[in-house]
Design an enzyme around this catalytic site. Sequence first.
Site, mmCIF file in Angstrom:
data_model
loop_
_atom_site.group_PDB
_atom_site.id
_atom_site.type_symbol
_atom_site.label_atom_id
_atom_site.label_comp_id
_atom_site.label_asym_id
_atom_site.label_seq_id
_atom_site.Cartn_x
_atom_site.Cartn_y
_atom_site.Cartn_z
ATOM 1 N N TYR A 13 0.823 -1.207 0.000
ATOM 2 C CA TYR A 13 0.000 0.000 0.000
ATOM 3 C C TYR A 13 0.857 1.257 0.000
ATOM 4 O O TYR A 13 0.692 2.131 0.845
ATOM 5 C CB TYR A 13 -0.952 0.003 1.210
ATOM 6 C CG TYR A 13 -1.973 -1.093 1.131
ATOM 7 C CD1 TYR A 13 -3.130 -0.907 0.396
ATOM 8 C CD2 TYR A 13 -1.753 -2.321 1.738
ATOM 9 C CE1 TYR A 13 -4.070 -1.922 0.287
ATOM 10 C CE2 TYR A 13 -2.683 -3.343 1.630
ATOM 11 C CZ TYR A 13 -3.837 -3.130 0.903
ATOM 12 O OH TYR A 13 -4.751 -4.133 0.785
ATOM 13 N N ASP A 242 -13.546 -16.067 8.028
ATOM 14 C CA ASP A 242 -12.162 -15.717 7.711
ATOM 15 C C ASP A 242 -11.410 -15.523 9.030
ATOM 16 O O ASP A 242 -11.499 -14.483 9.669
ATOM 17 C CB ASP A 242 -12.138 -14.440 6.858
ATOM 18 C CG ASP A 242 -10.727 -13.986 6.521
ATOM 19 O OD1 ASP A 242 -9.770 -14.529 7.104
ATOM 20 O OD2 ASP A 242 -10.587 -13.082 5.681
HETATM 21 C C1 PLP Z 1 -4.241 -10.686 6.196
HETATM 22 C C2 PLP Z 1 -5.617 -11.115 5.963
HETATM 23 C C3 PLP Z 1 -6.006 -11.667 4.723
HETATM 24 C C4 PLP Z 1 -5.058 -11.786 3.548
HETATM 25 O O1 PLP Z 1 -3.982 -12.617 3.808
HETATM 26 P P1 PLP Z 1 -2.634 -12.490 2.919
HETATM 27 O O2 PLP Z 1 -1.785 -13.601 3.403
HETATM 28 O O3 PLP Z 1 -2.091 -11.119 3.222
HETATM 29 O O4 PLP Z 1 -3.045 -12.625 1.506
HETATM 30 C C5 PLP Z 1 -7.320 -12.081 4.581
HETATM 31 N N1 PLP Z 1 -8.199 -11.967 5.585
HETATM 32 C C6 PLP Z 1 -7.853 -11.459 6.798
HETATM 33 C C7 PLP Z 1 -8.866 -11.385 7.884
HETATM 34 C C8 PLP Z 1 -6.562 -11.002 7.016
HETATM 35 O O5 PLP Z 1 -6.233 -10.469 8.199
#
Ligand code: PLP
Length: 423
Positions: A13, A242
Site C-alpha cells: 500500500y 475468515d
Molecule cells: C491478512 C488477511 C487476509 C489476507 O492474507 P494475505 O496472506 O495477506 O493474503 C485475509 N483476511 C484477513 C482477515 C486477514 O487479516
Amino acid sequence: MVAYDRRHIWHPYASALGDAPLFPVVSAEGVRLRLADGRELVDGMASWWSAIHGYNHPALNAAARRQLDAMAHVMFGGLTHPPAVELARRLVELTPEPLQRVFLADSGSVSVEVALKMALQYQRARGQNGRTRMVTVRGGYHGDTFGAMAVCDPEGGMHSLWSGALPEHLFAPIPPAGFARPLVDADTAELADLLAKHGDEVAAVVLEPIVQGAGGMRFHSPAYLARVRELCDEHGVLLIADEIATGFGRTGAMFACDHAGISPDIMCVGKAMTGGYLTMAATLCTDEVAETISRAHGAFMHGPTYMANPLAAAVAVASIDLLTSGPWRDRVAALEAGLRTGLEPARALPQVADVRVLGGIGVIELRTPVDMARVQPAFVERGVWVRPFGKLVYVMPPYVMTADDLALVTAAMVDVVENVHTG
Ligand SMILES: *Cc1c(COP(=O)(O)O)cnc(C)c1O
C-alpha cells in the site's frame, strides 16, 4: 540499500514516488528486530499477526532445516508428503469438528479465493445456479486479490477504484461494537432483511468472526456471530469464517468461532499458521461441501504451483505443536491484562476516540489519521516497532513478549499519541 529500494521496489500500500520512512532490518530474535545501524526495536506487530512465537525460534528453525534436507518442494498433483498430511491432521483436530477437508493455499488472499469458489461450486453442484452473490458486513478485510477485494469494505477497500471490475456483493452494516454487548434483534435486522430479500441469489455469508482486522480493528460479540450462523441455516446459505487474523489463539480462544461455539461451513486460516516463517494458508470445509462439489463436478477447480509447499507445511506443523504444547491461553491472557493497563491512560487524551483490547490485540483509535512521516520515526526513536494505519495505533505482539517489553510498547504508544500525534 534504502536508495535502491526507493528507486525500484514496491512496498505494501505504498507510492512508488514516496519518501515515507523506511528502516532496514538485518536480523530478528525473540521479540526484537535489529536495524542495520544496530538499534533494536521491540516488535508490537508480530509481522502482521504472524510471528506469535517470536523470531528466530530454535524449534521452527530446526523444522525448516530438517525439511530443507529432505526436500524443499514437490508438486502436489498426484503426490503427497508427510508435512502436508501432518499439517492437515493438526488443522482438522484443532478446528471445529464439522471441518474435515483441507485445501492448502499459498497466502491468506488465495485461501479466501478458494473459499469463495468452494461456496459457488457447492451451490452450483446443488442445482442452485442463481446463488452467485456473497453477503458480507461492512468494515471487513479479506485480502487483496479480486475475489477477496470484492468482499472487503467498499470504502476501505477503495471499491471506487475498481468499479465495473469487481463483482457486486451485498453489504450488511458493520456488526455492533463490543465483545460483551448483549444481542438485540435490531443488531442483525438488516442482515436478516438482505437474506430474506436476496436469499436465493446468495451463495454464502463471509465475515471475520469477532474481530474485524485491517478493516478497522473492531470487536463484536459471540452472540452476534451465533445469530449469523442461525440466519445462514435459515436461508440455506453457507457461512465462511475468515480466521486468517484471529486464528491460533490471538483473541484468547484457539479460533474466534470458538467464543460462540459455532462452526462455519468453510474456514480460512493463515498468518500465524507458519509462526511468521513462510507464506501459507488453508481453507477448511465440511464433508458436505467437499462431497457435494466432488460428486457433481468431479473436482474442485483450484491448484496452485506451490500448493502444500513442504517447507512451509513443516514449519506450520512445528509452530502448531509449539502453540498447543505451551501455555498459550495464559500468555494471551497476560498480553490482554498488560494491554488493558498499559493503554488505559490514552483514553483520557483529547486525540483519542476509543481504546479497546481483546486477547492479544490492543487498539488506540484516534480522532484524526496519523501523519506517518512523523509518527513512524517517533516509535523507532522510542525503541519499538508499531505501524499505525489511518486513525488506528494498534498492536498484536508475539505471545512470548514479557510484561516489561509489553510495558515499553504500550508506554511508547501512549507517549507518541500524546506528544507526537497532536491531532
Ligand atoms: C491478512 C488477511 C487476509 C489476507 O492474507 P494475505 O496472506 O495477506 O493474503 C485475509 N483476511 C484477513 C482477515 C486477514 O487479516
